[in-house]
Design an enzyme around this catalytic site. Structure first.
Site, short mmCIF file in Angstrom:
data_model
loop_
_atom_site.label_atom_id
_atom_site.label_comp_id
_atom_site.label_asym_id
_atom_site.label_seq_id
_atom_site.Cartn_x
_atom_site.Cartn_y
_atom_site.Cartn_z
N LYS A 199 19.33 15.43 -36.96
CA LYS A 199 19.62 16.48 -37.95
C LYS A 199 18.62 17.61 -37.70
O LYS A 199 17.47 17.53 -38.07
CB LYS A 199 19.42 15.91 -39.36
CG LYS A 199 20.30 16.50 -40.43
CD LYS A 199 20.06 17.92 -40.85
CE LYS A 199 18.77 18.30 -41.52
NZ LYS A 199 18.60 19.77 -41.55
N GLU A 224 5.39 13.45 -38.49
CA GLU A 224 4.46 14.54 -38.16
C GLU A 224 4.59 15.61 -39.23
O GLU A 224 5.59 16.31 -39.30
CB GLU A 224 4.81 15.13 -36.79
CG GLU A 224 4.78 14.16 -35.65
CD GLU A 224 3.41 13.68 -35.30
OE1 GLU A 224 2.42 14.13 -35.93
OE2 GLU A 224 3.30 12.84 -34.39
N CYS A 263 2.13 23.75 -36.35
CA CYS A 263 1.38 22.78 -37.16
C CYS A 263 -0.07 22.68 -36.68
O CYS A 263 -0.96 22.39 -37.46
CB CYS A 263 2.06 21.42 -37.11
SG CYS A 263 2.35 20.86 -35.43
N GLU A 278 -1.16 25.37 -46.08
CA GLU A 278 -0.57 25.78 -44.81
C GLU A 278 0.26 27.05 -45.01
O GLU A 278 1.21 27.05 -45.80
CB GLU A 278 0.33 24.64 -44.33
CG GLU A 278 0.77 24.76 -42.91
CD GLU A 278 1.65 23.59 -42.50
OE1 GLU A 278 2.46 23.14 -43.32
OE2 GLU A 278 1.51 23.14 -41.36
#
Ligand code: NDP
Length: 483
Positions: free
Chosen positions: A174, A250, A286, A386
């Site tokens: 997906k 992750e 990331c 973040e």
């Protein structure tokens, strides 16, 4: 007329069962250039059926050597098609061509690396004494579900699909809503190279519906997820329903970089690193080094050097020559980054570069100027959370112990960096950083041969390296009475 992309289920390209098609927007122009079919839970169910059936059909007859050679041949095809794939990638994602081509090369490397492991997976025998034989089989898990984000769609697709296939599993993927065309284009190469029907299925569509359905389904024997912490929690909860193994997860990062070089003459390396952290993928990484802890006496010279470097970064559409950073991937991401820039200013950080739309690019396209905030501290949201954009924060530190404490004072624990010419400092800091990945005097080794992954809220499991592929297998012990 726009090009139309379809789902891949059981080796057949088809529209979703309810006929939904959504426009795909070029983030540099905000105009639709293609459309993509979205799947429904009915389609997801068909894909799981196909993947389950494929586990016991032609695919099960493929030897490990054949699986490995197959992945090598797809890698070669990716390289042969790199120009066309890069062009599509730039259009869909906004990355400059050199970054798009770089990610395609990374995708090919994952296929080769794990292709090389396919025929090296082994079981073992265990000596239980005379009259008994005990052996351990290493088997594929079965149907694996792969849920990917938009920032490095091809890299992330290949880093989990390659080990899954090398180990003999089947896959239902997906992709992220924003970026699915390049994944579908890559999947077409797998089909053209002769992958049996049902081994690889791709279902674009809304994660809240499809991701939820796929991660809750009892036919699934392994889940690989890359994305945000918030969604990661939902995936863990869904997996718990059927005790489905989570192969790896992750999640985000907020990587610190510690600048402890000897003097100002050694600031070129870290200043270049800071500019790179802003430019590469427009900061949507990331592992982006987004918190810079700098020895206090080098703090102002470092900021000056970074600002100088940033001046040479060209922001613009991927179609323009010499662009270092393109637009952000979507309006949603653009709004999020812009809101963090406002938060930084409201929190009292000193804006030393950027802080909004770059000049000269008009009002179309999700462009954000390279942005540097100085005089930050660990209680600010722009330092703790973040941002995922071309924004970094700079913080002075009185000595290494303080820098280390500040670096470790974050919910994430993915990647990190230290700049120093002192070998003892380098390795001491590496051992004391509470993260899964440390780089010294530069930034590299994010995958293929080495384990990459985080601790704390950054996730669990590792992608890359020998241990990664073992997570796509299960052990079965067999005992024989020889008496
Ligand atoms: P999201 O968590 O929003 O989405 C990730 C994927 O999960 C998408 O495909 C999304 O679908 C899907 N999804 C959404 N809801 C669910 C659900 N309930 N169940 C299952 N799947 C669901 O992350 P982003 O796409 O915004 O990606 C950015 C994040 O990914 C950042 O936090 C970044 O740090 C992290 N990341 C981590 C990496 C690493 O290696 N550590 C690498 C790259 C990114 P949809 O798109 O339809 O919403």
């Amino acid at each position: 007329m726009h090009t139309s992309y379809q789902l891949l289920i059981d080796g057949v390209w088809r529209d979703g069962s309810d006929g939904t098609k959504v426009p795909v927007i070029n983030p540099a122009t905000e105009e639709a250039f293609a459309e993509v079919s979205w799947g429904t839970t009915e389609d997801a169910s068909l894909a799981l059926d196909a993947a389950q059936k494929a586990m016991t059909s032609e695919w099960a007859e493929w030897s490990p050597t054949r699986r490995g050679r197959f992945l090598f041949s797809v890698a070669a095809t990716v390289r042969r098609n790199i120009v066309e794939l890069s062009a599509l990638f730039c259009q869909e994602h906004g990355k400059p061509p050199h970054q798009a081509a770089g990610e395609l090369e990374d995708a090919a490397r994952y296929l080769e690396y794990f292709g090389g492991w396919a025929d090296k997976l082994t079981g073992m025998t265990i000596d239980l004494g005379r009259g008994q034989l005990d052996y351990v089989l290493r088997e594929p898990l079965g149907v694996t579900v792969h849920i990917a984000p938009w920032n490095y769609p091809l890299d992330i697709f290949c880093r989990s699909v390659a080990p899954a296939l090398a180990a003999g599993n089947t896959c239902v993927v997906k992709p992220a809503e924003e970026i699915s065309l390049v994944t579908l284009a890559l999947a077409r190469l797998f089909q053209e190279e002769g992958l049996p029907a049902g081994v690889l299925n791709i279902i674009p569509g809304p994660g809240a519906v499809l991701g939820k359905y796929l991660t809750e389904d009892p036919r699934v024997r392994g889940i690989v997820f890359t994305g945000s912490v918030e969604t990661g929690r939902k995936v863990l909860e869904a997996a718990a329903r059927n005790i489905t193994p989570v192969i790896s997860m992750e999640l985000g990062g907020k990587a610190p970089s510690l600048v402890f070089v000897n003097d100002a003459t050694e600031l070129d390396g870290p200043a270049g690193g800071a500019a790179g952290a802003i430019a590469w993928n427009a900061g949507q990484s990331c592992g982006q080094r987004s918190r810079w802890y700098v020895r206090r006496d080098l703090y102002e010279p470092f900021i000056e050097r970074v600002v100088e470097r940033i001046r040479s970064l060209k922001v613009g559409p991927a179609t323009e020559a010499g662009v270092s950073l393109g637009p952000l991937v979507s309006k949603k991401q653009y709004d999020k980054v812009m809101s963090y820039i406002q938060i930084g200013m409201d929190e009292g950080a000193r804006l030393v570069a950027g802080g909004g739309r770059p000049e000269g690019l008009g009002d179309k396209g999700y462009f954000v100027a390279p942005t540097v905030f100085a005089d930050c501290n660990n209680s600010m949201r722009i330092v703790r959370e973040e941002i995922f954009g071309p924004v970094i924060t700079v913080i002075p530190a009185d000595g290494l112990d303080e820098a280390l404490a500040l670096a470790n004072d974050n919910a994430f624990g993915l990647s990190s960096e230290i700049w120093t010419s002192d070998i003892t400092t380098a390795h001491t800091v590496a051992s004391r950083l509470d993260v899964g990945h440390v780089t010294i005097n530069g930034s590299a080794a994010f995958g293929f041969e080495v384990p990459f992954g985080g601790v704390k809220h950054s996730g669990l499991g590792r992608e890359g390296g020998p241990e990664a592929i073992l997570a796509y297998t299960r052990l079965k012990n067999v005992w024989v009475n020889l008496k």
